[in-house]
Write a protein that holds these residues in place. Structure first.
Motif, PDB file in Angstrom:
ATOM      1  N   GLN A 165       9.620   0.468   8.078  1.00 44.67           N
ATOM      2  CA  GLN A 165       8.386   0.510   8.863  1.00 44.67           C
ATOM      3  C   GLN A 165       7.207   0.946   8.005  1.00 44.67           C
ATOM      4  O   GLN A 165       6.083   0.469   8.197  1.00 44.67           O
ATOM      5  CB  GLN A 165       8.561   1.446  10.065  1.00 44.67           C
ATOM      6  CG  GLN A 165       9.491   0.890  11.135  1.00 44.67           C
ATOM      7  CD  GLN A 165       9.539   1.781  12.364  1.00 44.67           C
ATOM      8  OE1 GLN A 165      10.324   2.719  12.428  1.00 44.67           O
ATOM      9  NE2 GLN A 165       8.703   1.475  13.348  1.00 44.67           N
ATOM     10  N   TRP A 168       5.930  -2.050   6.301  1.00 42.76           N
ATOM     11  CA  TRP A 168       5.108  -2.818   7.228  1.00 42.76           C
ATOM     12  C   TRP A 168       3.693  -2.255   7.301  1.00 42.76           C
ATOM     13  O   TRP A 168       2.713  -3.005   7.270  1.00 42.76           O
ATOM     14  CB  TRP A 168       5.737  -2.789   8.623  1.00 42.76           C
ATOM     15  CG  TRP A 168       6.704  -3.903   8.872  1.00 42.76           C
ATOM     16  CD1 TRP A 168       7.065  -4.899   8.004  1.00 42.76           C
ATOM     17  CD2 TRP A 168       7.429  -4.155  10.079  1.00 42.76           C
ATOM     18  NE1 TRP A 168       7.972  -5.735   8.591  1.00 42.76           N
ATOM     19  CE2 TRP A 168       8.220  -5.313   9.855  1.00 42.76           C
ATOM     20  CE3 TRP A 168       7.500  -3.505  11.304  1.00 42.76           C
ATOM     21  CZ2 TRP A 168       9.061  -5.842  10.845  1.00 42.76           C
ATOM     22  CZ3 TRP A 168       8.346  -4.024  12.276  1.00 42.76           C
ATOM     23  CH2 TRP A 168       9.108  -5.187  12.055  1.00 42.76           C
ATOM     24  N   CYS A 237      -1.147  -9.219   9.354  1.00 42.51           N
ATOM     25  CA  CYS A 237      -0.155  -8.179   9.669  1.00 42.51           C
ATOM     26  C   CYS A 237      -0.728  -7.142  10.626  1.00 42.51           C
ATOM     27  O   CYS A 237      -0.010  -6.623  11.490  1.00 42.51           O
ATOM     28  CB  CYS A 237       0.321  -7.509   8.381  1.00 42.51           C
ATOM     29  SG  CYS A 237       1.357  -8.566   7.348  1.00 42.51           S
ATOM     30  N   ILE A 241       1.630  -6.755  13.651  1.00 38.67           N
ATOM     31  CA  ILE A 241       2.531  -5.631  13.416  1.00 38.67           C
ATOM     32  C   ILE A 241       1.929  -4.302  13.849  1.00 38.67           C
ATOM     33  O   ILE A 241       2.562  -3.521  14.563  1.00 38.67           O
ATOM     34  CB  ILE A 241       2.925  -5.555  11.919  1.00 38.67           C
ATOM     35  CG1 ILE A 241       3.625  -6.836  11.478  1.00 38.67           C
ATOM     36  CG2 ILE A 241       3.818  -4.350  11.672  1.00 38.67           C
ATOM     37  CD1 ILE A 241       3.941  -6.881   9.993  1.00 38.67           C
TER      38      ILE A 241
END
Length: 272
Positions: A165, A168, A237, A241
């Motif tokens: 994570q 990310w 992203c 995300i």
């Protein structure tokens, strides 16, 4: 167990129609002969739908959630975490493919260890966080799943999920052009490697016609990939995300899997 022959017949009669079918071929194929064979074997496929109504699926609604099957008898845990991605025809897919190429994949059998180009692979190898991991970007008509799947022992689930994570979040906020250029080269190489025979080429033709309406050549893919830069990846992203509710699936000795609220709280950073 409840599936019956009538269920299968009903499905075939409803969906197996000529406008939804593609005949593809690659290699030393005579086009006239192929057309003749297609006419002979598929010429009788119906164009009409029962009641003259084309089946239309309702739009899919993604819901962040968690499902796990704990089984401490299994030697390793399989964990997948994903957010909602775009559908097939969305231009954001290219940036997400580059992002996944940057994260890469890893297996303990790889010889590079901590010298691998992927930051996540370096962390996994150096700290022995997992047996393997791979990214995925599964696309459907109107939605998709963008995520990571990893296999690890029961003592490293939380740490591996944490670094995944964190990677990310780095994609959303601070990925650089140098990294993106490397990821683009890796992605182009992977695309060429996937077309290493007539069978995968044939599959690519059929899939492209069904999903895009035409075949996208490698030259066109290269142009799309070249147009992606670090800002495009960060923005894309951030859209898909950052601060989004993930879907989490886990099987095996999953006792160490964090509570869903903790996983959700790692989908954004509090920075001052």
């Amino acid at each position: 167990k409840k599936l019956t022959r009538s269920d299968l017949v009903e499905y075939v009669n409803l969906h197996y129609k000529a406008p939804r079918m593609v005949v593809a071929a690659a290699g030393g194929v005579d086009h006239k002969e192929l057309s003749s064979l297609a006419q002979r074997h598929f010429g009788g496929v119906s164009f009409e739908y029962e009641g003259d109504t084309v089946p239309v699926l309702a739009p899919c609604r993604f819901t962040g959630s968690e499902i796990q099957y704990r089984n401490d008898d299994l030697p390793l845990a399989h964990i997948a975490i994903a957010v909602e991605g775009p559908g097939w025809n969305n231009s954001d897919n290219v940036a997400l493919l580059v992002a996944n190429s940057l994260i890469g994949k890893y297996d303990v059998t790889y010889g590079g260890g901590k010298n691998l180009s992927s930051n996540l692979a370096q962390a996994a190898a150096e700290s022995k966080l997992c047996q393997s991991f791979q990214t995925f970007n599964t696309r459907y008509t109107d939605t998709g799943l963008f995520g990571i799947h990893f296999v690890t022992d029961k003592h490293n689930i939380e740490d591996m999920l944490h670094v995944a994570q964190a990677e990310w979040m780095r994609l959303c906020t601070s990925v650089t052009d140098v990294e993106i250029n490397r990821a683009k080269i890796l992605l182009k190489t992977a695309m060429v490697a996937q077309l290493d025979g007539t069978t995968p080429v044939c599959e690519d033709i059929g899939r492209s016609i069904l999903n895009y309406g035409h075949r996208i050549s490698l030259e066109e893919w290269n142009a799309k990939i070249d147009a992606v830069d670090a800002k495009k990846v960060r923005d894309t992203c951030m859209k898909y995300i950052y601060d989004q509710c993930p879907a989490v699936a886990a099987v095996g000795p999953t006792e160490q899997l964090p509570d869903y609220n903790r996983i959700r709280s790692a989908m954004y950073w509090l920075r001052f």
